[in-house]
Design an enzyme around this catalytic site. Structure first.
Site, short mmCIF file in Angstrom:
data_model
loop_
_atom_site.label_atom_id
_atom_site.label_comp_id
_atom_site.label_asym_id
_atom_site.label_seq_id
_atom_site.Cartn_x
_atom_site.Cartn_y
_atom_site.Cartn_z
N PHE A 154 0.82 -1.22 0.00
CA PHE A 154 0.00 0.00 0.00
C PHE A 154 0.85 1.27 0.00
O PHE A 154 0.32 2.36 -0.20
CB PHE A 154 -1.06 0.01 1.11
N HIS A 193 -0.55 3.59 13.68
CA HIS A 193 0.33 3.76 14.84
C HIS A 193 1.77 3.30 14.58
O HIS A 193 2.65 3.57 15.37
CB HIS A 193 -0.26 3.08 16.09
C1 LIG Z 1 0.89 -3.98 12.95
S1 LIG Z 1 0.44 -5.15 11.74
C2 LIG Z 1 -1.33 -5.10 11.88
C3 LIG Z 1 -1.95 -6.35 11.39
C4 LIG Z 1 -3.47 -6.33 11.37
N1 LIG Z 1 -3.97 -5.17 10.68
C5 LIG Z 1 -4.03 -6.40 12.78
O1 LIG Z 1 -4.32 -5.36 13.37
O2 LIG Z 1 -4.16 -7.51 13.29
C6 LIG Z 1 0.74 -4.31 10.24
C7 LIG Z 1 0.39 -5.13 9.01
O3 LIG Z 1 0.54 -4.31 7.86
C8 LIG Z 1 1.26 -5.02 6.87
N2 LIG Z 1 1.99 -4.02 6.05
C9 LIG Z 1 2.91 -3.13 6.48
N3 LIG Z 1 3.33 -2.37 5.46
C10 LIG Z 1 2.66 -2.78 4.39
C11 LIG Z 1 2.64 -2.35 3.01
N4 LIG Z 1 3.42 -1.36 2.60
N5 LIG Z 1 1.81 -2.97 2.16
C12 LIG Z 1 1.01 -4.00 2.59
N6 LIG Z 1 0.97 -4.44 3.87
C13 LIG Z 1 1.79 -3.84 4.74
C14 LIG Z 1 2.18 -5.93 7.65
O4 LIG Z 1 2.61 -7.04 6.91
C15 LIG Z 1 1.26 -6.33 8.81
O5 LIG Z 1 0.49 -7.46 8.50
#
Ligand SMILES: C[S@@+](CC[C@H](N)C(=O)[O-])C[C@H]1O[C@@H](n2cnc3c(N)ncnc32)[C@H](O)[C@@H]1O
Length: 346
Positions: A238, A256
């Site tokens: 994203f 966050h």
């Molecule tokens: C802190 S985790 C939160 C996971 C989930 N949303 C939850 O609250 O259970 C952040 C998530 O965003 C994904 N993520 C981070 N940067 C991303 C990117 N640029 N594109 C797609 N996914 C991304 C990570 O792989 C991870 O699964």
């Protein structure tokens, strides 16, 4: 005298001593999970002596007895002394939340806290001094997930932890607002799909897609897929890639992780892809505006410093960032649990 402290607290600082002792409280629960104490009680049809528990777990009787006594002191286990012999049994809380097989198991969260977060917090003072440490804290955002997922094992532990949260908070955050007007919903960074499943359960008519990295989605398919899954998974980035059009974008625990300038860029990008009349739902733990809590969220915010360089915010910060990105009619709902919801409309 500080107005919120009673004379008895000043004469003898009960609360302070409780806080200082907090790490030992955590370790009692971590160790009991690690040893399999709660699963043993879940399986056992009758109360057990410390001797029987020690035998089953292959542990020392003396150590086991002391551990069980503390857990009974926490009211996590029950204890009854019959003719001088203590017999322990599980409780609804230990069966439901602490056993691996419990219906609302927090086991994966506990493993992540114990094996990953606990060692990281040993560097809290360094993180506050802005010194990098062996765990690469205060890293730049692009490296964030390389560090969080430094091995396949670490990634699975993290995903298990992410999953556990929505077992207890998921329903409240997806029902904080009526999301039924939104037909296509994309969960950005939706990880293993735990929150997406809550969305489909509540809004079965919606098409729900989880967008996350290929490595995370591969692990999600291998380890977290459910037989009756109706959610779709889409690999993507994203930040660097395209964000597909949708009526609603859900961002659970994404904002966050990032510094404010990156957040605004991401929100603007989402605004560009969002269908007119569509919206964005941010799911985060909200601080109070007056800086007096909630303590759990304040601790989460310190955790973000230790782990990612991000932070938790009060509602006004989210409203400002969403408005800067072009969203209007921003509404905030506190759920009374750890995680809250903020909705903005394009
Ligand atoms: C802190 S985790 C939160 C996971 C989930 N949303 C939850 O609250 O259970 C952040 C998530 O965003 C994904 N993520 C981070 N940067 C991303 C990117 N640029 N594109 C797609 N996914 C991304 C990570 O792989 C991870 O699964």
């Amino acid at each position: 005298m500080a107005e919120h402290l009673s004379q008895s607290e000043l004469d003898y600082p009960f609360k302070l001593l409780e806080y200082i002792n907090g790490f030992r409280v955590s370790q009692v629960i971590f160790s009991a999970c690690d040893l399999g104490v709660f699963d043993l009680f879940l399986r056992s049809p009758t109360p057990l002596s410390a001797e029987a528990v020690a035998r089953e777990l292959g542990a020392s009787e003396g150590g086991t007895e002391r551990l069980l006594d503390v857990l009974a002191g926490f009211h996590i286990l029950e204890v009854e002394v019959v003719e001088g012999k203590a017999l322990y049994s599980g409780t609804d809380v230990s069966n439901l939340y602490l056993s691996k097989a419990g219906a609302k198991s927090l086991y994966d969260m506990i493993v992540y806290f114990s094996q990953t977060i606990y060692p990281l917090w040993g560097s809290l003072a360094d993180a506050i001094r802005e010194r990098k440490n062996e765990h690469e804290t205060n890293i730049e955002s692009e490296d964030l997930f390389k560090a969080a997922y430094r091995s396949d094992e670490e990634m699975l532990k993290f995903m298990g932890f992410m999953n556990s949260t929505w077992v207890i908070d998921g329903h409240d955050v997806v029902t904080a607002f009526d999301l039924s007007p939104f037909n296509t919903i994309i969960i950005l960074g939706g990880c293993s799909g735990a929150l997406a499943r809550e969305v489909t359960r509540e809004y079965p008519a919606a098409t729900v897609t989880v967008l996350d990295s290929s490595a995370v989605l591969q692990a999600a398919r291998e380890h977290f897929l459910q037989a009756d899954d109706t959610i779709q998974f889409q690999e993507g980035d994203f930040c660097a890639g395209e964000i597909p059009p949708a009526d609603l974008y859900v961002l659970p625990r994404i904002i966050h992780d990032w510094k404010e300038d990156m957040v605004v860029q991401l929100l603007q990008k989402i605004h560009g892809s969002c269908k007119p009349g569509g919206g964005i739902l941010i799911v985060e733990a909200l601080l109070f505006e007056n800086k007096r809590g909630p303590v759990t969220t304040q601790i989460f915010s310190l955790n973000m410093l230790v782990q990612t360089g991000g932070q938790e915010h009060p509602p006004s910060h989210y409203c400002r960032m969403m408005a800067t990105a072009g969203f209007h009619g921003v509404q905030v709902r506190r759920t009374g649990k750890c995680y809250d919801a903020i909705l903005g409309i394009k």
